[in-house]
Write an enzyme that holds these catalytic residues in place. Structure first.
Site, PDB file in Angstrom:
ATOM      1  N   ASP A  88      35.951  45.827  41.910  1.00 39.44           N
ATOM      2  CA  ASP A  88      36.396  47.209  42.097  1.00 39.44           C
ATOM      3  C   ASP A  88      35.792  48.144  41.053  1.00 39.44           C
ATOM      4  OD1 ASP A  88      37.930  46.646  44.404  1.00 39.44           O
ATOM      5  OD2 ASP A  88      39.532  45.856  43.143  1.00 39.44           O
ATOM      6  N   ARG A 141      36.681  39.366  49.865  1.00 39.14           N
ATOM      7  CA  ARG A 141      35.746  38.454  49.202  1.00 39.14           C
ATOM      8  C   ARG A 141      34.857  39.240  48.253  1.00 39.14           C
ATOM      9  NH1 ARG A 141      37.408  33.260  49.976  1.00 39.14           N
ATOM     10  NH2 ARG A 141      38.038  33.043  52.126  1.00 39.14           N
ATOM     11  N   ILE A 142      34.598  38.651  47.112  1.00 38.42           N
ATOM     12  CA  ILE A 142      33.646  39.235  46.181  1.00 38.42           C
ATOM     13  C   ILE A 142      32.263  38.768  46.597  1.00 38.42           C
ATOM     14  CG2 ILE A 142      32.872  39.307  43.788  1.00 38.42           C
ATOM     15  CD1 ILE A 142      35.826  38.838  42.996  1.00 38.42           C
ATOM     16  N   ASP A 160      29.693  47.586  43.303  1.00 43.56           N
ATOM     17  CA  ASP A 160      28.619  46.881  42.624  1.00 43.56           C
ATOM     18  C   ASP A 160      29.063  45.431  42.422  1.00 43.56           C
ATOM     19  OD1 ASP A 160      30.393  46.967  40.462  1.00 43.56           O
ATOM     20  OD2 ASP A 160      29.272  48.515  39.395  1.00 43.56           O
ATOM     21  N   ARG A 184      29.108  29.033  47.340  1.00 42.62           N
ATOM     22  CA  ARG A 184      29.325  30.472  47.538  1.00 42.62           C
ATOM     23  C   ARG A 184      28.013  31.219  47.784  1.00 42.62           C
ATOM     24  NH1 ARG A 184      32.747  34.778  46.607  1.00 42.62           N
ATOM     25  NH2 ARG A 184      34.513  33.505  45.999  1.00 42.62           N
ATOM     26  N   HIS A 219      39.890  51.011  47.978  1.00 43.78           N
ATOM     27  CA  HIS A 219      40.811  50.290  47.099  1.00 43.78           C
ATOM     28  C   HIS A 219      42.123  51.066  46.982  1.00 43.78           C
ATOM     29  CE1 HIS A 219      42.070  47.500  44.035  1.00 43.78           C
ATOM     30  NE2 HIS A 219      42.437  48.518  43.286  1.00 43.78           N
TER      31      HIS A 219
END
Length: 194
Positions: A145, A91-92, A141, A65, A109
């Site tokens: 969310d 994706r984070i 950040d 990742r 969101h």
């Protein structure tokens, strides 16, 4: 104000931004590029059809990742954006990305954060039985969310709503909210001031 928009799906929020830029109602905003985390997204097709540069940093092409995150960070930085907009980007991103775009990574969101974070905000709000939900534009950040909220819009939950019908009404408000926030930022105003 240069923006890079990241998408994972159909890009309906992206299309609203493209349209607002094209018709002149979103002054001072330049879409530098549109990127995705996988091949074959309709959002990238929309952007290409509108004449914008596109890119894909395919998550599945990286064994680790952090390598994907590094490649995405480098690609976005190459466009020297003032803001990166996560518009249905599922994706984070990692610490390197968050640090590179600290305070300039925007996310939309479909819920009134901090309530109902995560990939199923609409479904979760409906299951909880809320009478009002909505959408949020915030500075993203490293959390899921989380980050400072810039603006929100409320959407009433109607009797008989399904996750799909509710989400469609939220998307209408989400598109308008994103355009409003981008316009305020381009004009040098803080969206939190109203």
């Amino acid at each position: 104000m240069r923006i890079v928009v990241l998408v994972s799906g159909s890009g309906s929020n992206l299309q609203a931004v493209i349209d607002a830029v094209a018709e002149g109602s979103l002054e001072g905003v330049e879409i530098a590029a549109v990127g995705a985390d996988k091949h074959g997204t309709y959002g990238v097709e929309r952007a290409a059809a509108a004449g914008y540069e596109t890119f894909v940093v395919n998550f599945k092409d990286y064994a680790v990742r952090d390598e994907w995150n590094h490649a995405l960070t480098a690609k976005c930085l190459s466009y020297a954006p003032d803001y990166v907009v996560s518009s249905g980007f599922m994706r984070i991103v990692g610490e390197e990305f968050v640090n590179a775009f600290d305070g300039t990574y925007l996310n939309t969101h479909p819920a009134l954060l901090p309530s109902f974070p995560g990939a199923h905000g609409v479904r979760d709000a409906l299951a909880y039985g809320v009478k009002v939900t909505g959408c949020t534009v915030h500075i993203a950040d490293a959390g899921v969310d989380t980050g400072p909220i810039l603006a929100q819009a409320a959407v009433e939950v109607l009797p008989g709503d399904t996750a799909e019908s509710l989400h469609e009404r939220i998307k209408v408000q989400e598109r308008a909210l994103l355009i409003r926030v981008l316009g305020q930022l381009a004009a040098g105003r803080d969206p939190r001031d109203g």
